[in-house]
Write a protein that holds these residues in place. Structure first.
Motif, mmCIF file in Angstrom:
data_model
loop_
_atom_site.group_PDB
_atom_site.id
_atom_site.type_symbol
_atom_site.label_atom_id
_atom_site.label_comp_id
_atom_site.label_asym_id
_atom_site.label_seq_id
_atom_site.Cartn_x
_atom_site.Cartn_y
_atom_site.Cartn_z
ATOM 1 N N ILE A 1 0.865 -1.189 0.000
ATOM 2 C CA ILE A 1 0.000 0.000 0.000
ATOM 3 C C ILE A 1 0.891 1.225 0.000
ATOM 4 C CG2 ILE A 1 -1.719 1.317 1.309
ATOM 5 C CD1 ILE A 1 -2.834 -1.341 2.307
ATOM 6 N N ARG A 2 0.689 2.090 -0.994
ATOM 7 C CA ARG A 2 1.463 3.315 -1.138
ATOM 8 C C ARG A 2 0.509 4.469 -1.372
ATOM 9 N NH1 ARG A 2 6.906 2.498 -2.309
ATOM 10 N NH2 ARG A 2 7.051 4.416 -3.513
ATOM 11 N N ASP A 3 0.657 5.522 -0.570
ATOM 12 C CA ASP A 3 -0.203 6.708 -0.707
ATOM 13 C C ASP A 3 -1.683 6.338 -0.687
ATOM 14 O OD1 ASP A 3 2.086 8.352 -0.959
ATOM 15 O OD2 ASP A 3 2.195 7.927 -3.097
ATOM 16 N N ASP B 1 -5.573 -0.905 -10.202
ATOM 17 C CA ASP B 1 -6.572 -0.623 -11.225
ATOM 18 C C ASP B 1 -5.966 -0.021 -12.490
ATOM 19 O OD1 ASP B 1 -5.916 1.805 -10.133
ATOM 20 O OD2 ASP B 1 -7.973 2.416 -9.663
ATOM 21 N N GLU B 2 -4.657 0.270 -12.474
ATOM 22 C CA GLU B 2 -3.962 0.761 -13.661
ATOM 23 C C GLU B 2 -3.056 -0.299 -14.265
ATOM 24 O OE1 GLU B 2 -1.891 4.350 -12.701
ATOM 25 O OE2 GLU B 2 -3.614 5.232 -11.654
ATOM 26 N N TRP C 1 6.010 0.626 -8.898
ATOM 27 C CA TRP C 1 4.802 0.313 -8.146
ATOM 28 C C TRP C 1 3.641 0.978 -8.877
ATOM 29 C CZ3 TRP C 1 4.802 -3.431 -4.860
ATOM 30 C CH2 TRP C 1 5.936 -3.711 -4.095
ATOM 31 N N LYS D 1 -3.140 3.624 -1.695
ATOM 32 C CA LYS D 1 -3.609 2.808 -2.811
ATOM 33 C C LYS D 1 -2.927 1.444 -2.774
ATOM 34 C CE LYS D 1 -4.546 6.657 -5.990
ATOM 35 N NZ LYS D 1 -4.245 7.224 -7.331
ATOM 36 N N LEU D 2 -3.685 0.423 -3.139
ATOM 37 C CA LEU D 2 -3.110 -0.904 -3.277
ATOM 38 C C LEU D 2 -2.321 -0.946 -4.577
ATOM 39 C CD1 LEU D 2 -2.913 -3.812 -2.170
ATOM 40 C CD2 LEU D 2 -4.937 -4.355 -3.550
ATOM 41 N N CYS D 3 -1.044 -1.266 -4.477
ATOM 42 C CA CYS D 3 -0.157 -1.227 -5.638
ATOM 43 C C CYS D 3 0.494 -2.583 -5.858
ATOM 44 C CB CYS D 3 0.935 -0.169 -5.451
ATOM 45 S SG CYS D 3 0.316 1.526 -5.383
ATOM 46 N N THR E 1 -8.639 -0.394 1.632
ATOM 47 C CA THR E 1 -7.824 -0.257 0.419
ATOM 48 C C THR E 1 -7.823 -1.542 -0.397
ATOM 49 O OG1 THR E 1 -6.398 1.343 1.534
ATOM 50 C CG2 THR E 1 -5.520 0.309 -0.448
ATOM 51 N N PRO F 1 -0.689 1.351 -9.164
ATOM 52 C CA PRO F 1 -2.001 1.029 -8.592
ATOM 53 C C PRO F 1 -2.650 -0.120 -9.356
ATOM 54 C CG PRO F 1 -1.724 3.405 -8.752
ATOM 55 C CD PRO F 1 -0.565 2.799 -9.476
#
Length: 250
Positions: free
Chosen positions: A29-31, A136-137, A132, A33-35, A185, A134
């Motif tokens: 998890i970064r910022d 969804d991207e 890293w 968001k699940l990455c 998240t 997200p």
């Protein structure tokens, strides 16, 4: 025929060539968001495409190969007290469709890895870059990695329901609010703070109080919150179901 006689007449060319690789779905998890960790392939096939980190298995165990690939892309090494020692690693699934790799028949053992606060990745020798991204991207990946990632994400979301895996995303000491943020998240669903707090504390062995408080803020905005650490439970009973799943089982 005894083994010695068999080996004397054995010709590897009489058998189809099969290679074994490992692929790693590494999540953090970064910022908020699940990455997932992705690499940009520097070699054919799929040069220039994004993919999950992975590679061919050497003279090593499968788990060792997965940790090696993860270490190469994160710049971390096991055994020196850094975050790699806190990585949760488990086998996800084996992928072996005949046409999944254009080079030859390749069977891949996919792994799922979780850890908190992993640093910026550094691309290994066979990658042009590492990032890293997200979840969804993370789309249009090389090989069958879109499927591997999708199934890895579903495994992670399921495991948060019935195991204490969420504690792998936070530090050794954490607040209930920080733990709730992990669930929010990873599941992509907002959770009611009071209900979540009650459910977590009702599960035997899920978390245990450190007896200390944190200045990071309380569950309802107070100046301090109690600190917890992971308990000794391996399974959560009762399970913490996703809100959408709770609706289905009622």
């Amino acid at each position: 025929m005894d083994e010695a006689s068999f080996l004397a007449g054995y010709n590897p060319r009489d058998y189809p060539a099969v290679a074994v690789t490992v692929d790693v779905v590494a999540l953090t998890i970064r910022d908020g968001k699940l990455c997932v960790l992705l690499v940009e392939r520097g070699q054919s096939p799929f040069a220039g495409h994004r993919a999950l980190p992975g590679g061919f298995v050497r003279d090593e165990a499968l788990d060792e190969a997965a940790l090696r690939e993860l270490a190469e892309e994160t710049g971390l090494t096991p055994g020196d007290g850094n975050q790699l020692d806190r990585v949760h690693l488990e086998q996800l699934k084996t992928y072996g469709d005949p046409d999944r790799d254009p080079r030859m028949r390749v069977v891949s053992v996919a792994y799922l890895a979780f850890a908190p606060h992993l640093p910026e990745p550094t691309a290994g020798s066979d990658a042009a870059g590492a990032y890293w991204v997200p979840v969804d991207e993370a789309k249009d990946l090389a090989f069958d990695h879109d499927q591997v990632l999708a199934e890895g994400l579903e495994r992670a979301r399921d495991k948060l329901e019935y195991t204490p895996l969420a504690t792998a995303f936070v530090g050794t000491e954490f607040t209930i609010s920080e733990l709730r943020q992990v669930y929010t998240t990873v599941w992509g669903e907002e959770l009611h703070a009071g209900n979540f707090h009650r459910k977590v504390l009702s599960v035997p062995g899920f978390v245990e109080s450190t007896g200390e408080t944190s200045a990071r803020g309380g569950e309802r905005g107070g100046p301090k919150a109690r600190l917890y650490r992971a308990g000794d439970a391996r399974l959560l009973h009762p399970a913490l179901l996703r809100p959408t799943r709770e609706d289905r089982v009622r």
